[in-house]
Scaffold this motif. Sequence first.
Motif, PDB file in Angstrom:
ATOM      1  N   THR A  91      51.487  57.842  43.509  1.00  0.00           N
ATOM      2  CA  THR A  91      51.059  56.600  42.854  1.00  0.00           C
ATOM      3  C   THR A  91      51.383  55.380  43.709  1.00  0.00           C
ATOM      4  OG1 THR A  91      53.165  56.583  41.636  1.00  0.00           O
ATOM      5  CG2 THR A  91      51.240  57.517  40.521  1.00  0.00           C
ATOM      6  N   SER A  92      52.471  55.450  44.478  1.00  0.00           N
ATOM      7  CA  SER A  92      52.809  54.327  45.347  1.00  0.00           C
ATOM      8  C   SER A  92      51.835  54.216  46.520  1.00  0.00           C
ATOM      9  CB  SER A  92      54.244  54.484  45.872  1.00  0.00           C
ATOM     10  OG  SER A  92      55.177  54.472  44.811  1.00  0.00           O
ATOM     11  N   LEU A  93      51.491  55.352  47.127  1.00  0.00           N
ATOM     12  CA  LEU A  93      50.563  55.321  48.255  1.00  0.00           C
ATOM     13  C   LEU A  93      49.160  54.904  47.825  1.00  0.00           C
ATOM     14  CD1 LEU A  93      51.626  58.558  50.198  1.00  0.00           C
ATOM     15  CD2 LEU A  93      52.164  56.183  50.760  1.00  0.00           C
ATOM     16  N   LEU A  94      48.785  55.254  46.601  1.00  0.00           N
ATOM     17  CA  LEU A  94      47.454  54.914  46.100  1.00  0.00           C
ATOM     18  C   LEU A  94      47.474  53.672  45.217  1.00  0.00           C
ATOM     19  CD1 LEU A  94      46.279  58.517  45.126  1.00  0.00           C
ATOM     20  CD2 LEU A  94      45.691  57.250  47.209  1.00  0.00           C
ATOM     21  N   SER A  95      48.541  52.895  45.319  1.00  0.00           N
ATOM     22  CA  SER A  95      48.734  51.785  44.386  1.00  0.00           C
ATOM     23  C   SER A  95      47.605  50.761  44.434  1.00  0.00           C
ATOM     24  CB  SER A  95      50.071  51.095  44.681  1.00  0.00           C
ATOM     25  OG  SER A  95      50.117  50.628  46.027  1.00  0.00           O
ATOM     26  N   HIS A  96      47.080  50.503  45.618  1.00  0.00           N
ATOM     27  CA  HIS A  96      46.028  49.490  45.720  1.00  0.00           C
ATOM     28  C   HIS A  96      44.726  49.953  45.062  1.00  0.00           C
ATOM     29  CE1 HIS A  96      48.187  46.554  48.086  1.00  0.00           C
ATOM     30  NE2 HIS A  96      48.596  47.496  48.918  1.00  0.00           N
ATOM     31  N   TYR A  97      44.570  51.264  44.900  1.00  0.00           N
ATOM     32  CA  TYR A  97      43.393  51.782  44.221  1.00  0.00           C
ATOM     33  C   TYR A  97      43.650  51.963  42.726  1.00  0.00           C
ATOM     34  CZ  TYR A  97      42.133  52.892  49.040  1.00  0.00           C
ATOM     35  OH  TYR A  97      41.861  52.809  50.378  1.00  0.00           O
ATOM     36  N   LEU A  98      44.909  52.216  42.358  1.00  0.00           N
ATOM     37  CA  LEU A  98      45.233  52.473  40.957  1.00  0.00           C
ATOM     38  C   LEU A  98      45.547  51.200  40.187  1.00  0.00           C
ATOM     39  CD1 LEU A  98      47.550  55.601  41.371  1.00  0.00           C
ATOM     40  CD2 LEU A  98      45.133  55.568  40.725  1.00  0.00           C
ATOM     41  N   ALA A  99      46.019  50.181  40.883  1.00  0.00           N
ATOM     42  CA  ALA A  99      46.412  48.947  40.192  1.00  0.00           C
ATOM     43  C   ALA A  99      45.183  48.279  39.563  1.00  0.00           C
ATOM     44  CB  ALA A  99      47.078  47.989  41.171  1.00  0.00           C
ATOM     45  N   PRO A 100      45.232  48.019  38.261  1.00  0.00           N
ATOM     46  CA  PRO A 100      44.059  47.404  37.602  1.00  0.00           C
ATOM     47  C   PRO A 100      43.858  45.939  37.950  1.00  0.00           C
ATOM     48  CG  PRO A 100      45.852  47.706  36.039  1.00  0.00           C
ATOM     49  CD  PRO A 100      46.275  48.372  37.313  1.00  0.00           C
ATOM     50  N   PHE A 101      44.907  45.246  38.435  1.00  0.00           N
ATOM     51  CA  PHE A 101      44.811  43.824  38.776  1.00  0.00           C
ATOM     52  C   PHE A 101      45.504  43.583  40.121  1.00  0.00           C
ATOM     53  CE2 PHE A 101      44.713  44.021  34.142  1.00  0.00           C
ATOM     54  CZ  PHE A 101      43.662  43.176  33.820  1.00  0.00           C
ATOM     55  N   ASP A 102      45.225  42.460  40.706  1.00  0.00           N
ATOM     56  CA  ASP A 102      45.971  42.008  41.874  1.00  0.00           C
ATOM     57  C   ASP A 102      47.411  41.731  41.440  1.00  0.00           C
ATOM     58  OD1 ASP A 102      47.153  40.637  43.977  1.00  0.00           O
ATOM     59  OD2 ASP A 102      45.370  39.467  44.440  1.00  0.00           O
ATOM     60  N   PRO A 103      48.391  42.357  42.078  1.00  0.00           N
ATOM     61  CA  PRO A 103      49.778  42.215  41.611  1.00  0.00           C
ATOM     62  C   PRO A 103      50.333  40.799  41.728  1.00  0.00           C
ATOM     63  CG  PRO A 103      49.713  43.361  43.707  1.00  0.00           C
ATOM     64  CD  PRO A 103      48.297  43.259  43.224  1.00  0.00           C
ATOM     65  N   THR A 104      49.731  39.969  42.562  1.00  0.00           N
ATOM     66  CA  THR A 104      50.211  38.588  42.703  1.00  0.00           C
ATOM     67  C   THR A 104      49.325  37.578  41.967  1.00  0.00           C
ATOM     68  OG1 THR A 104      48.974  38.307  44.770  1.00  0.00           O
ATOM     69  CG2 THR A 104      51.240  39.108  44.946  1.00  0.00           C
ATOM     70  N   ARG A 105      48.312  38.057  41.285  1.00  0.00           N
ATOM     71  CA  ARG A 105      47.385  37.157  40.587  1.00  0.00           C
ATOM     72  C   ARG A 105      48.018  36.620  39.309  1.00  0.00           C
ATOM     73  NH1 ARG A 105      41.909  39.125  37.474  1.00  0.00           N
ATOM     74  NH2 ARG A 105      41.511  37.172  36.358  1.00  0.00           N
ATOM     75  N   MET A 106      48.165  35.322  39.243  1.00  0.00           N
ATOM     76  CA  MET A 106      48.720  34.703  38.045  1.00  0.00           C
ATOM     77  C   MET A 106      47.641  34.562  36.972  1.00  0.00           C
ATOM     78  SD  MET A 106      51.260  31.780  39.555  1.00  0.00           S
ATOM     79  CE  MET A 106      52.544  32.175  40.737  1.00  0.00           C
ATOM     80  N   ALA A 107      48.099  34.529  35.732  1.00  0.00           N
ATOM     81  CA  ALA A 107      47.209  34.378  34.583  1.00  0.00           C
ATOM     82  C   ALA A 107      46.188  35.502  34.495  1.00  0.00           C
ATOM     83  CB  ALA A 107      46.505  33.022  34.609  1.00  0.00           C
ATOM     84  N   ALA A 108      46.581  36.701  34.940  1.00  0.00           N
ATOM     85  CA  ALA A 108      45.707  37.854  34.724  1.00  0.00           C
ATOM     86  C   ALA A 108      45.634  38.196  33.245  1.00  0.00           C
ATOM     87  CB  ALA A 108      46.223  39.054  35.515  1.00  0.00           C
ATOM     88  N   GLY A 109      46.591  37.693  32.496  1.00  0.00           N
ATOM     89  CA  GLY A 109      46.638  37.868  31.055  1.00  0.00           C
ATOM     90  C   GLY A 109      47.548  36.804  30.474  1.00  0.00           C
ATOM     91  N   GLU A 139      56.289  36.447  33.253  1.00  0.00           N
ATOM     92  CA  GLU A 139      56.324  35.040  32.876  1.00  0.00           C
ATOM     93  C   GLU A 139      55.179  34.224  33.475  1.00  0.00           C
ATOM     94  OE1 GLU A 139      59.047  35.426  36.515  1.00  0.00           O
ATOM     95  OE2 GLU A 139      58.297  36.634  34.840  1.00  0.00           O
ATOM     96  N   PHE A 140      54.499  34.770  34.464  1.00  0.00           N
ATOM     97  CA  PHE A 140      53.351  34.075  35.061  1.00  0.00           C
ATOM     98  C   PHE A 140      52.021  34.709  34.652  1.00  0.00           C
ATOM     99  CE2 PHE A 140      56.812  33.217  38.138  1.00  0.00           C
ATOM    100  CZ  PHE A 140      56.834  31.837  38.039  1.00  0.00           C
ATOM    101  N   GLY A 141      52.066  35.615  33.713  1.00  0.00           N
ATOM    102  CA  GLY A 141      50.848  36.279  33.279  1.00  0.00           C
ATOM    103  C   GLY A 141      50.357  37.340  34.236  1.00  0.00           C
ATOM    104  N   ARG A 142      51.194  37.807  35.154  1.00  0.00           N
ATOM    105  CA  ARG A 142      50.797  38.852  36.103  1.00  0.00           C
ATOM    106  C   ARG A 142      50.942  40.224  35.446  1.00  0.00           C
ATOM    107  NH1 ARG A 142      54.526  36.470  40.935  1.00  0.00           N
ATOM    108  NH2 ARG A 142      56.020  36.767  39.238  1.00  0.00           N
ATOM    109  N   ASP A 143      50.020  41.112  35.768  1.00  0.00           N
ATOM    110  CA  ASP A 143      50.023  42.441  35.171  1.00  0.00           C
ATOM    111  C   ASP A 143      51.208  43.249  35.707  1.00  0.00           C
ATOM    112  OD1 ASP A 143      48.553  44.602  33.608  1.00  0.00           O
ATOM    113  OD2 ASP A 143      48.682  45.527  35.596  1.00  0.00           O
ATOM    114  N   LEU A 144      52.065  43.702  34.800  1.00  0.00           N
ATOM    115  CA  LEU A 144      53.298  44.362  35.213  1.00  0.00           C
ATOM    116  C   LEU A 144      53.039  45.750  35.789  1.00  0.00           C
ATOM    117  CD1 LEU A 144      56.319  43.940  35.363  1.00  0.00           C
ATOM    118  CD2 LEU A 144      56.528  44.904  33.057  1.00  0.00           C
TER     119      LEU A 144
END
Length: 282
Positions: free
Chosen positions: A31-49, A65-70
Amino acid sequence: MSTTTEISIWTRRPPFSVVLGLALAIFIIATSLLSHYLAPFDPTRMAAGPRLAAPSAAHLFGTDEFGRDLLSRLLVGGRLSLGIGTTAVVSGLVIGGLMGLIAAFAGRFVEAVLLRLIDVLYSFPDTLIALALVAFLGPGIENATLAIAISLVPFYARVTYGLAAAERAKPYIEAARLAGIRSGRLVRVHVMPNIGQSLIVMGTLGFSSAILSAAGLSFLGLGVQPPSPEWGAILASGRNYINKAPWILIFPGVAICLTVLSFNLIGDSLRDLVDPRRKGRS
């Protein structure tokens, strides 16, 4: 029971701890090696939710606290944590292993000097050494990795020296010396094949310590810097919201625990395999 018999038994019916450790490790690494394909959002994108949103169908692990997808941050953060641990363990094992081998076969004077240096470094906790080095070098992923690697050197040097010194006392080493084989070839051809498996086991067990050290440094603000989503950094950012949004601490904490558990199970099982006398003690 001979080692051959031990291996054959493990081939037919591996212990549950090995199966569990390998399954967890493979899942975490994959899951770590494929994280960029498995992650539903950009990990640094604020206000994703919404900010501090609880786990839901839209955000399985909630948001910070910044609305980033955990979930996205945990997946990508696994690659950072595993990368730091792997680099630090390999570097520490290579440097410490060379120091241990040199101390064992380079002569009494070199042995005495290196052992005293190793003893001085080994008297300090590895976490304290890592903290001191990062405080001197400055925060950052490269400096944190270097600090953790150096903190592991005394342990691997002491282990390698003990293994090499035990081999040095065996009759075949004396026979090889009488045959005119130089120390370099003696170590490469005769000693390393006999102690290599034990060093691999120590490296596996040391990986858990490296993961914890990396998370600890990032938690203190001395390791990976925001907004990079390393597990320890995620814990640090969520400690102020432990009552309002505990999932920010729970999920990275579980990820660290499972990673450490998996490699400890693998390392303990490998140690029992290498030394059949330890079977049943774990």
